[in-house]
Design an enzyme around this catalytic site. Structure first.
Site, PDB file in Angstrom:
ATOM      1  N   HIS A  48       0.800  -1.231   0.000  1.00 46.31           N
ATOM      2  CA  HIS A  48       0.000   0.000   0.000  1.00 46.31           C
ATOM      3  C   HIS A  48       0.831   1.278   0.000  1.00 46.31           C
ATOM      4  O   HIS A  48       0.335   2.336  -0.403  1.00 46.31           O
ATOM      5  CB  HIS A  48      -0.971   0.002   1.184  1.00 46.31           C
ATOM      6  CG  HIS A  48      -0.351   0.333   2.500  1.00 46.31           C
ATOM      7  ND1 HIS A  48       0.235  -0.618   3.314  1.00 46.31           N
ATOM      8  CD2 HIS A  48      -0.225   1.512   3.162  1.00 46.31           C
ATOM      9  CE1 HIS A  48       0.676  -0.044   4.413  1.00 46.31           C
ATOM     10  NE2 HIS A  48       0.424   1.246   4.348  1.00 46.31           N
ATOM     11  N   GLU A  63       3.512   5.490  -3.284  1.00 48.25           N
ATOM     12  CA  GLU A  63       3.698   6.819  -2.699  1.00 48.25           C
ATOM     13  C   GLU A  63       5.125   7.045  -2.205  1.00 48.25           C
ATOM     14  O   GLU A  63       5.655   8.151  -2.324  1.00 48.25           O
ATOM     15  CB  GLU A  63       2.727   7.004  -1.535  1.00 48.25           C
ATOM     16  CG  GLU A  63       2.763   8.415  -0.954  1.00 48.25           C
ATOM     17  CD  GLU A  63       1.724   8.594   0.128  1.00 48.25           C
ATOM     18  OE1 GLU A  63       1.446   9.754   0.475  1.00 48.25           O
ATOM     19  OE2 GLU A  63       1.182   7.600   0.623  1.00 48.25           O
ATOM     20  N   ASP A  64       5.768   6.005  -1.655  1.00 47.16           N
ATOM     21  CA  ASP A  64       7.051   6.195  -0.965  1.00 47.16           C
ATOM     22  C   ASP A  64       8.245   5.554  -1.649  1.00 47.16           C
ATOM     23  O   ASP A  64       9.363   5.617  -1.128  1.00 47.16           O
ATOM     24  CB  ASP A  64       6.953   5.645   0.472  1.00 47.16           C
ATOM     25  CG  ASP A  64       5.961   6.428   1.314  1.00 47.16           C
ATOM     26  OD1 ASP A  64       5.808   7.636   1.061  1.00 47.16           O
ATOM     27  OD2 ASP A  64       5.336   5.835   2.208  1.00 47.16           O
ATOM     28  N   ASP A  87      -3.885   0.361   8.242  1.00 42.10           N
ATOM     29  CA  ASP A  87      -2.724   1.260   8.151  1.00 42.10           C
ATOM     30  C   ASP A  87      -2.758   2.292   9.271  1.00 42.10           C
ATOM     31  O   ASP A  87      -1.766   2.536   9.957  1.00 42.10           O
ATOM     32  CB  ASP A  87      -2.739   1.928   6.773  1.00 42.10           C
ATOM     33  CG  ASP A  87      -1.696   3.028   6.641  1.00 42.10           C
ATOM     34  OD1 ASP A  87      -0.514   2.772   6.921  1.00 42.10           O
ATOM     35  OD2 ASP A  87      -2.083   4.161   6.267  1.00 42.10           O
ATOM     36  N   ASP A 121     -21.121   2.538  36.617  1.00 38.50           N
ATOM     37  CA  ASP A 121     -21.101   1.541  35.546  1.00 38.50           C
ATOM     38  C   ASP A 121     -19.782   1.603  34.792  1.00 38.50           C
ATOM     39  O   ASP A 121     -19.714   2.140  33.684  1.00 38.50           O
ATOM     40  CB  ASP A 121     -22.287   1.727  34.593  1.00 38.50           C
ATOM     41  CG  ASP A 121     -22.426   3.158  34.101  1.00 38.50           C
ATOM     42  OD1 ASP A 121     -21.765   4.035  34.674  1.00 38.50           O
ATOM     43  OD2 ASP A 121     -23.183   3.385  33.139  1.00 38.50           O
TER      44      ASP A 121
END
Length: 702
Positions: free
Chosen positions: A72, A76-77, A139, A261
């Site tokens: 993924h 982009e990287d 992610d 509670d």
């Protein structure tokens, strides 16, 4: 970090037919692509996509989704391209990776724009293939687990806020409560560190002082159910999470010590029938808290969540929340929509069929600002639900506080647009009535009806609010185009020269406007002044037209018409004189307001510049207006009743009533009254002056 063979084995345990070669190739490709890149923690960057893939295996997702998790971040990287992914891993994986990559490329300028754009891309990606969202949630979950390694505190808070506002609600909306809980917990720890630490320490103290309270109650529940012959797979208790406790403290305005509670228990039975038998056994054993029982089995939430919820009172006066569900319901409650994407599902099946998703996409198409997107989607994702029925018995799920208008829009947008009234349980009610669980709602409609601007003040669903605002914007723009065109034609008459298409195009360029409709809107809103228009049409003409009027215009036949929709078309009625049909009127250009309509003798006009006048006259079809009246009555019983009785007899409607001052003898009231025209007002005032208890009645102006 999962090793290559470990990841493959995890997938094969629940999907023996998974493409092992595909998984191995993705692992090696991602490792080589990320190379020597490092994360803020100092770990190899490659560890992040592998951990994301590991989270996806916990959801038992198909091999294509696991491969998408591994890949993924490559586009982009790294130097990898979409073409590389498509060639090596196929069209489906390439499409999924591209979808996740697009969600990460947010370049809006402001924080709200960036958040709104993130949400918009999320929803659009979900409408194509829900697996894109599942990968992105995994992610974000791993990024939140390692958030502490980021050195910049502002960046940590920004990521945590976005997670709390967008990612966690989306996880909840698709039924992934396990993801939602952890995302909110990690975000809360970053956003409210002091509160988080304080609540955590108090829970530790409670745990130490209470000994084995959770185990004791677990044992009691299990024994009670076994004694009743209910087949149970699991009984498990836990303390509530700090973020949930903090929210309850804020909602109830109480300190931690007053919360009764803080523990919750889950019972997993063998079947849905066993759920109801378990509920009966628990209610016989412990007192229940009235109003805290919810049946999400017969009425599931929009995201498919099913369970029985009840709250019991333990012997120590402690409230304990219990959720009861069968094994299938439990899987859906933990994994939500992800449960429908197990390996047995058809590979590559995209899209989804969830009405709430369609509603949110409709909001994205009609919202005018990032703030409106975020406001509407938060409303749609956060509110508790109630259930109402159509006359034919169809179940409609709505947020608490919904009105018949919200109900109408939930059924169909056209029904909402044409709604004129409603019957709730057979009784006609106002449209702003708040609906209750189990109400049967019948919508009364008329083809002549359009959404009322007042609806925007009381509707609560995002779909209804978005539809009302869209219609009001369309109506306002139509009215502004009409007003702006009239102003433009008036300017052309005063120029007394022929303006051709070329001259008009040049004027638009000088004014930096796209087209003629944009010019009309700008004129109506007074974003372009009369002088600016004249100068743009014929350069130098504004200087030559220095002579200004020394008195208001006489409303000639060629004046701009003021009709019933003028308030939305760049015109508004002056509150100082409140003109009504029949009054001689004139307009004043006011930057930011458009044209303000005054009566011809309004004292405020004396301060206006002569060049600001606009010739106006009432349109023939204007049927009503609002006048302000001052009424002084004797301080005696029945005086006000006489006044309101006269108003009713004259067919006038009070829209506002104020008691301005009073003494022993008199009371002075200011009334805003809806009337037909000037003649109607004169008759009304004459009628008000008749009774002995009325000292005076006059119209207020200026």
């Amino acid at each position: 970090m999962l090793r290559q063979y470990e990841l493959v084995e995890r997938v094969k345990t629940y999907d023996p037919d998974a493409d092992e070669d595909l998984l191995n190739r993705a692992y090696v490709f991602s490792m080589k692509a990320h190379g020597s890149q490092l994360r803020a923690s100092g770990d190899p960057y490659f560890s992040h996509p592998i951990e994301v893939a590991g989270i996806l295996t916990d959801l038992r997702l198909d091999d294509e989704t696991i491969v998408t998790g591994i890949l993924h971040d490559t586009i982009e990287d790294t130097v990898a391209t979409p073409e590389d992914i498509r060639r090596l891993f196929g069209e489906n994986v390439a499409r999924l990776v591209d979808g996740v990559t697009k969600l990460s490329r947010i370049e809006a300028q402001t924080e709200s724009e960036r958040a709104a754009e993130n949400l918009r891309r999320f929803l659009l990606a979900m409408s194509d293939d829900i697996r894109v969202l599942l990968v992105k949630l995994a992610d974000r979950l791993h990024n939140m687990r390692t958030l502490k390694y980021l050195k910049n505190p502002d960046k940590r808070r920004r990521i945590a806020r976005e997670t709390m506002d967008i990612y966690a609600p989306l996880a909840e909306r698709i039924g992934m409560y396990g993801f939602m809980d952890e995302l909110k917990e990690l975000s809360f720890a970053e956003l409210e560190p002091e509160a988080y630490q304080s609540i955590t320490k108090r829970l530790e103290s409670l745990r130490a002082g209470g000994g084995d309270t959770v185990k004791r109650i677990e044992s009691g529940i299990r024994h009670t159910l076994e004694s009743a012959g209910v087949l149970v797979d699991d009984v498990r208790g836990r303390e509530k999470r700090p973020w949930s406790i903090f929210r309850k403290m804020q909602e109830r305005h109480v300190p931690f010590e007053q919360l009764s509670d803080v523990m919750a228990f889950r019972v997993v039975t063998r079947s849905a029938d066993d759920c109801y038998r378990a509920l009966g056994a628990l209610h016989r054993r412990w007192p229940m808290v009235p109003g805290r029982f919810k049946d999400y089995i017969s009425n599931p939430k929009n995201n498919g969540y099913r369970s029985l919820h009840t709250t019991l009172i333990d012997r120590a006066k402690m409230r304990i929340e219990v959720q009861i569900r069968d094994a299938d319901m439990h899987v859906e409650a933990e994994f939500g929509m992800a449960a429908h994407w197990a390996y047995k599902q058809k590979k590559g099946a995209g899209g989804t069929d969830y009405p709430w998703l369609s509603d949110l996409l409709e909001i994205l198409e009609t919202a005018q600002s990032p703030e409106e997107v975020l406001e509407s989607t938060r409303i749609a994702m956060f509110q508790d639900q109630l259930f109402c029925f159509t006359p034919k018995g169809e179940l409609i799920q709505l947020p608490r506080g919904s009105t018949p208008v919200d109900f109408a829009y939930a059924v169909h947008t056209t029904l909402g647009d044409t709604c004129v009234g409603a019957r709730v349980n057979g009784k006609v009610v106002p449209l702003r009535t708040r609906l209750a669980n189990g109400d049967q709602v019948e919508i009364l409609r008329s083809s002549a009806q359009t959404p009322d601007s007042a609806w925007d003040q009381f509707v609560v669903t995002a779909k209804a609010r978005s539809a009302v605002r869209r219609h009001l914007r369309q109506r306002e723009r139509a009215a502004q185009l009409k007003t702006g065109e009239a102003l433009f034609e008036d300017a052309l008459k005063r120029l007394k020269v022929e303006i051709g298409a070329e001259a008009l195009s040049a004027a638009l360029r000088r004014l930096k406007l796209a087209d003629q409709p944009a010019l009309f809107v700008a004129l109506a809103r007074q974003q372009v002044s009369d002088a600016q228009l004249l100068e743009a049409l014929v350069p130098g003409s504004a200087e030559k037209r220095k002579a200004r009027r020394k008195s208001p215009p006489k409303s000639p036949e060629g004046a701009i018409l003021v009709d019933g929709d003028s308030h939305a078309g760049g015109m508004e009625m002056a509150q100082c004189c409140m003109p009504i049909p029949g009054d001689r009127i004139v307009g004043l250009r006011v930057a930011g307001k458009g044209i303000v309509v005054h009566t011809i003798d309004c004292p405020r006009l004396a301060a206006a510049e002569d060049g600001d006048w606009v010739d106006l006259r009432w349109a023939p079809d204007v049927a009503s207006g609002t006048a302000r009246i001052e009424v002084v009555v004797m301080n005696e019983p029945g005086a006000l009743a006489q006044v309101t009785s006269i108003l009713a007899q004259q067919g006038a409607n009070i829209v506002n009533l104020q008691l301005k001052d009073r003494d022993r003898a008199h009371h002075r009231f200011i009334m805003d009254v809806e009337i037909d025209d000037l003649k109607h007002l004169a008759e009304l005032i004459a009628g008000l002056r008749a009774p002995n208890l009325v000292v005076s009645a006059d119209r207020l102006q200026g």
